[in-house]
Design a protein around this motif. Sequence first.
Motif, short mmCIF file in Angstrom:
data_model
loop_
_atom_site.label_atom_id
_atom_site.label_comp_id
_atom_site.label_asym_id
_atom_site.label_seq_id
_atom_site.Cartn_x
_atom_site.Cartn_y
_atom_site.Cartn_z
N SER A 1 -1.26 -4.42 8.35
CA SER A 1 -2.12 -5.48 7.81
C SER A 1 -1.51 -6.08 6.55
O SER A 1 -1.56 -7.30 6.34
CB SER A 1 -3.51 -4.93 7.50
OG SER A 1 -4.19 -4.57 8.68
N TYR A 2 -0.93 -5.23 5.70
CA TYR A 2 -0.26 -5.74 4.50
C TYR A 2 0.92 -6.63 4.89
O TYR A 2 1.12 -7.71 4.31
CB TYR A 2 0.22 -4.58 3.63
CG TYR A 2 1.13 -5.00 2.51
CD1 TYR A 2 0.62 -5.53 1.34
CD2 TYR A 2 2.52 -4.90 2.64
CE1 TYR A 2 1.46 -5.94 0.31
CE2 TYR A 2 3.36 -5.29 1.62
CZ TYR A 2 2.82 -5.82 0.46
OH TYR A 2 3.66 -6.23 -0.55
N ILE B 1 -4.66 1.99 4.03
CA ILE B 1 -3.71 2.25 5.12
C ILE B 1 -4.41 2.98 6.26
O ILE B 1 -4.26 2.62 7.44
CB ILE B 1 -2.52 3.10 4.62
CG1 ILE B 1 -1.67 2.31 3.63
CG2 ILE B 1 -1.65 3.55 5.79
CD1 ILE B 1 -0.55 3.12 3.01
N GLU C 1 -6.53 0.77 8.31
CA GLU C 1 -5.78 -0.30 8.98
C GLU C 1 -4.87 0.19 10.09
O GLU C 1 -4.37 -0.62 10.87
CB GLU C 1 -4.98 -1.07 7.92
CG GLU C 1 -5.88 -1.87 6.99
CD GLU C 1 -5.19 -2.35 5.73
OE1 GLU C 1 -5.84 -3.07 4.93
OE2 GLU C 1 -4.00 -2.02 5.52
N ILE C 2 -4.66 1.51 10.20
CA ILE C 2 -3.83 2.03 11.29
C ILE C 2 -4.64 2.89 12.26
O ILE C 2 -4.09 3.45 13.21
CB ILE C 2 -2.65 2.87 10.75
CG1 ILE C 2 -3.15 4.13 10.06
CG2 ILE C 2 -1.76 2.04 9.84
CD1 ILE C 2 -2.04 5.11 9.69
N ARG D 1 0.84 -1.20 0.00
CA ARG D 1 0.00 0.00 0.00
C ARG D 1 0.88 1.26 0.00
O ARG D 1 0.60 2.22 -0.70
CB ARG D 1 -0.88 0.02 1.23
CG ARG D 1 -1.49 -1.38 1.56
CD ARG D 1 -2.76 -1.53 1.66
NE ARG D 1 -3.44 -2.48 2.45
CZ ARG D 1 -3.82 -3.68 2.06
NH1 ARG D 1 -3.44 -4.15 0.90
NH2 ARG D 1 -4.57 -4.43 2.84
N ARG D 2 1.93 1.26 0.81
CA ARG D 2 2.82 2.41 0.88
C ARG D 2 3.45 2.68 -0.49
O ARG D 2 3.54 3.84 -0.93
CB ARG D 2 3.91 2.15 1.92
CG ARG D 2 5.03 3.18 1.94
CD ARG D 2 6.08 2.80 2.99
NE ARG D 2 7.25 3.67 2.95
CZ ARG D 2 8.28 3.50 2.15
NH1 ARG D 2 8.30 2.46 1.31
NH2 ARG D 2 9.31 4.34 2.18
N GLN E 1 4.67 1.33 6.16
CA GLN E 1 3.87 0.33 5.48
C GLN E 1 2.70 -0.06 6.37
O GLN E 1 2.78 0.03 7.60
CB GLN E 1 4.72 -0.91 5.17
CG GLN E 1 4.01 -2.00 4.39
CD GLN E 1 3.51 -1.52 3.05
OE1 GLN E 1 2.39 -1.01 2.93
NE2 GLN E 1 4.34 -1.68 2.02
N SER E 2 1.60 -0.48 5.76
CA SER E 2 0.45 -0.94 6.54
C SER E 2 0.79 -2.23 7.27
O SER E 2 1.28 -3.19 6.66
CB SER E 2 -0.74 -1.20 5.61
OG SER E 2 -1.71 -2.00 6.24
#
Length: 470
Positions: A211-212, A140, A143-144, A92-93, A208-209
């Motif tokens: 979750s990813y 993202i 997820e954060i 995602r990042r 970075q996420s």
Amino acid sequence: MASPANSQDKPTLGEVIDMIGMGPAQIRAGLLGGGVWMADGAELLLIGSVADTLSREWELSRFLKGFVVTIVYTGLMVGNIASGPVGVRFGRREAVLTSYFCIFCFSILSSTASCIGFLLAWRFVVGFGIGVGQPAWMAIASEITPSRCRILTAAITQSLFSVGEIYAAFLLQIDDPSLKHLDWRRIIQMGAVPPLLLLCLSAPFLHQSPSYLQLKGRHAEAMLVLDSMRRDNGAEVSVDFRLPPQPSPAASENFLGVLQRQGQIILGSKLLFPTFAVAFSCFITNLSYFGSLYAFPQVLSDLVDKGAAKQLFLGALWEMPGIVLGCFLGMLYPRITSLKFYLTMLATVLLLFIVGGNNRDRHWAFDVCLFTGYYGVKMAAQLGFVLVYQVANEIYPAEARTLGCGVCLAGGRLAAMLGPLFFEGITALTGTWLAFFLTMAAGAVLNLWISDLIPETAHLILDEEPAKES
């Protein structure tokens, strides 16, 4: 740091995010990743504003003049769809960084275009870059962010679109307040400065996420990101979390395998109808905003004559209360209840605008209807963006979140592409603008009827499991 060994007494990843809470970690990420929305607002206003100058300089037909704007929306739609597999395959990042890179580089190339063909090609890639970054950032952000604050993050992100418009308006004001003799090459170059700055800042500072990272089996890296968030927010909690029972196949599948698997998830039996309902909601929301954005200058110039420019400015100001209201409703009420309120409001203010505009000379009360409807449409559209886009991001499991969100946003981009053409076509067919706004009101009512197909996601702790249908 705690061992990554799986244990049922550990919290899930989503529960750890809730325990870390809201704070500087999310603010920093929001300013860096949410910049894709600021770029969207700036690019759309700039390219629309220089279209007349381009048309005169290159002697473009009316179709090509409009297509210079439409091609950006086309790139956005393609980018939204591509964001899912790109986000899962590369991160995602990385999708957000790619977005900033494309916007900057191809905006600069746009400013050097020597013919309409090159300009259209470069503007398509600019739109594609924006489209790739938006769903990735939305994933993202969800997820954060703690479950109770996700709608707040969405509202703040949406407000950055308006910040981009303000920056673009500042550039236009400096260059030529009349907008008739713009140096379009210099304006496009200046519009590329924020994406360059955001790229330079995001590369070292946007995480970075987690979750990813979990989906890729990179548990230790996910814990490092969580630990950084914990320290930023001053939370004294453990960041070790329970691993899912089975590793995600996405960690080892190729690009086409990832795309096929994600497609099976979002179009499977559990999510097919919710995906359709949310995509249609995105379509109606974008049509009401971008269709009206094209129609209002023409309609208001007939209705209020010399006051049209002032009303466009006031209408833009009314977008901000819509964002605040979306945040308020999203935090206090269930998602479906808030969506139904928004759609009822949208249909009502569209009808008020129709009644007021069609009967303005009869009584002062119709002036009240006209301006209440106009400001209400501007406010309701932003309210809808906050609520609908947040639901689009919440109904999917982590593995397919970026693609699912991208498909829904692509439905909205289709409306943005078709809005100007639909307005011109239906106005030519009926001889009046009333049919355009009446069609949008009917669409809002239809959207209200199918909104029950969407599962409730308020306060849902996001993890690897899909949301349950209500």
